[in-house]
Design an enzyme around this catalytic site. Structure first.
Site, PDB file in Angstrom:
ATOM      1  N   GLY A 122       0.786  -1.317   0.444  1.00  0.00           N
ATOM      2  CA  GLY A 122      -0.178   0.116   0.279  1.00  0.00           C
ATOM      3  C   GLY A 122       0.673   1.502  -0.152  1.00  0.00           C
ATOM      4  O   GLY A 122       0.609   2.286   0.290  1.00  0.00           O
ATOM      5  N   SER A 126       4.043  -0.822  -5.704  1.00  0.00           N
ATOM      6  CA  SER A 126       3.386  -1.569  -6.759  1.00  0.00           C
ATOM      7  C   SER A 126       4.030  -3.495  -6.419  1.00  0.00           C
ATOM      8  O   SER A 126       3.974  -4.145  -6.965  1.00  0.00           O
ATOM      9  CB  SER A 126       3.653  -1.729  -7.997  1.00  0.00           C
ATOM     10  OG  SER A 126       3.300  -0.783  -8.457  1.00  0.00           O
ATOM     11  N   ASP A 172       2.801  -1.358 -13.855  1.00  0.00           N
ATOM     12  CA  ASP A 172       3.329  -1.681 -12.711  1.00  0.00           C
ATOM     13  C   ASP A 172       3.772  -3.041 -13.478  1.00  0.00           C
ATOM     14  O   ASP A 172       4.902  -3.501 -13.206  1.00  0.00           O
ATOM     15  CB  ASP A 172       2.730  -1.595 -11.913  1.00  0.00           C
ATOM     16  CG  ASP A 172       1.851  -0.198 -11.676  1.00  0.00           C
ATOM     17  OD1 ASP A 172       2.378   0.941 -11.912  1.00  0.00           O
ATOM     18  OD2 ASP A 172       0.844  -0.593 -10.672  1.00  0.00           O
TER      19      ASP A 172
HETATM   20  C1  GLA Z   1      -1.255   2.094 -10.430  1.00  0.00           C
HETATM   21  C2  GLA Z   1      -1.773   1.369 -11.990  1.00  0.00           C
HETATM   22  C3  GLA Z   1      -1.109   1.679 -12.351  1.00  0.00           C
HETATM   23  C4  GLA Z   1      -1.043   3.334 -13.236  1.00  0.00           C
HETATM   24  C5  GLA Z   1      -0.465   3.671 -11.425  1.00  0.00           C
HETATM   25  C6  GLA Z   1      -0.558   5.027 -12.393  1.00  0.00           C
HETATM   26  O1  GLA Z   1       0.076   2.064 -10.243  1.00  0.00           O
HETATM   27  O2  GLA Z   1      -1.431  -0.395 -10.874  1.00  0.00           O
HETATM   28  O3  GLA Z   1      -1.060   0.725 -14.117  1.00  0.00           O
HETATM   29  O4  GLA Z   1      -2.448   3.035 -13.422  1.00  0.00           O
HETATM   30  O5  GLA Z   1      -2.136   3.609 -10.459  1.00  0.00           O
HETATM   31  O6  GLA Z   1      -0.023   5.856 -12.656  1.00  0.00           O
END
Ligand code: GLA
Length: 386
Positions: A122, A126, A172
């Site tokens: 969080g 990622s 990500d």
């Molecule tokens: C999250 C999502 C990504 C992207 C970002 C914002 O990390 O998983 O796909 O949209 O937010 O840029």
């Protein structure tokens, strides 16, 4: 620190299942600029980092999968082929992967897995993409399924979209699976063409300041932003039937359609269109080795996320504002999906100690929290460890 985590994962796997067949390192990512542009077919500039999830796995003995999250001290057992949402949360990312393999017509035998790592959950680094794609990468290797890295990244995205219910873009997963050492990925999310941009200046560091405000993206505000962009595209299509996404829209085209839109949709679209331009401007600056201009674009990106896209929070705004006026800071902005998580800062090496002191004070005074600051290395993407 890392060898300790690997040993923990290995030992826990061996204690429960015997020796693992495969050990995977799946990194987190940082995004330097280009937020919420990926699902609008725009541009992003992420990198894989030296924070990762490690997965030890091997084919299971029975018709059940047994999965263990070491860090959360939780286990999950799945009878092969019978999927259902779990209150624990994390098993859904793994189940989602199996569902997507099955949707491709690929049978995956039961697998046992133990995982743990040092990507804070969080925090906008990622951890979910690392877990999802790391698991898919491991299955692909274990059973020689023949998927390439891009296919694994896409499968990971579909797992989150379809099973978890998070309508994320591809950034990500792509960064985690295809990252390279000391390299930024200039990714065009329309056709997934990627320029691997070397980023190896020893005099500049990538530093994350963790607001410690935890986001949860599964559903909620993130998906709302995405649907507001889709609403914008529907309205813009009435004026320009040929367009496919906000990627195709210029600021003038948006302004011409403004009377047809409600103010919130207008602001969301305006942010995305400007953010795409900022990514390209930042990439040009990088090519000219002009990190000052790069940093200015980072700051403006933050203002857009704060004022137009409305995905920051007071804690992130406070950290960004202190950082951007600190000596030796080239640029500062929130990174990731938003509503919490980290700021990413480009900091001159000579100013690093002062930066840590200044931010430490800001954490204590403005946030009432002890600082959590990560100095990141840009690392390679998902890999099998020997
Ligand atoms: C999250 C999502 C990504 C992207 C970002 C914002 O990390 O998983 O796909 O949209 O937010 O840029």
């Amino acid at each position: 620190m890392t060898p300790v985590i690997i040993d923990r994962v290995r030992e826990a796997f061996e204690a429960r299942f015997g020796r693992e067949s495969i050990l995977i390192r799946a990194p987190g990512r940082v995004n330097l600029i280009g937020e919420h542009t990926d699902y609008n077919e725009g541009y992003v500039l992420p990198a894989a980092i030296d924070r990762a999830i490690y997965l030890a796995m091997k084919p299971g003995k029975e018709s059940q999968c047994h999965w263990v999250s070491l860090d959360l001290n939780q286990t999950f057992d799945l009878t092969a082929g019978i999927f259902s949402r779990s209150e624990l949360g994390w098993p859904d990312y793994l189940q989602g992967v199996l569902v997507e393999f099955s949707a491709m017509g690929i049978y995956v035998p039961p697998v046992d897995a133990v995982f743990g790592g040092d990507i804070p959950i969080g925090s906008g680094m990622s951890s979910s993409a690392a877990l999802t794609t790391g698991f898919a990468f491991a299955i692909n290797s274990l059973f020689n399924l023949g998927l390439d890295r891009v296919a694994i990244a896409k499968l990971g995205q579909r797992a989150e979209n379809n099973f978890v219910g998070m309508n994320c873009g591809i950034m990500d997963q792509f960064a985690s699976v295809l990252g390279r050492e000391k390299t930024l990925l200039q990714l065009d999310c329309r056709d997934l063409s990627c320029i691997f941009v070397p980023f190896s200046r020893a005099d500049v560091r990538v530093v994350l300041c963790d607001s410690q405000v935890k986001h949860s993206h599964a559903g909620g505000e993130y998906n709302t932003r995405r649907s507001q962009c889709e609403t914008g595209v529907e309205i813009l299509k009435r004026h320009h039937p040929e367009i496919v996404s906000l990627r195709d829209i210029s600021p003038d085209m948006l302004d011409a359609a403004r009377p047809d839109m409600d103010e919130v949709v207008y602001r969301r679209c305006s942010y995305v269109i400007a953010e795409n331009q900022r990514v390209l401007a930042a990439c040009n600056a990088l090519a000219d080795n002009d990190l000052a201009t790069f940093g200015v674009n980072m700051n403006h990106s933050h203002y857009g996320m704060r004022d137009e896209y409305e995905i920051t929070c007071p804690e992130l705004d406070a950290l960004q504002s202190v950082a951007e006026s600190a000596a030796g800071v080239l640029g500062s902005r929130m990174t990731g999906g938003g509503f919490g998580g980290c700021t990413v800062n480009l900091v001159e090496e000579v100013a690093l100690a002062d930066f840590q002191n200044i931010m430490g004070e800001a954490f204590r005074q403005k946030l009432g929290k002890e600082p959590i600051i990560h100095i990141c290395q840009l690392k390679g993407g998902t890999e099998e460890l020997g």
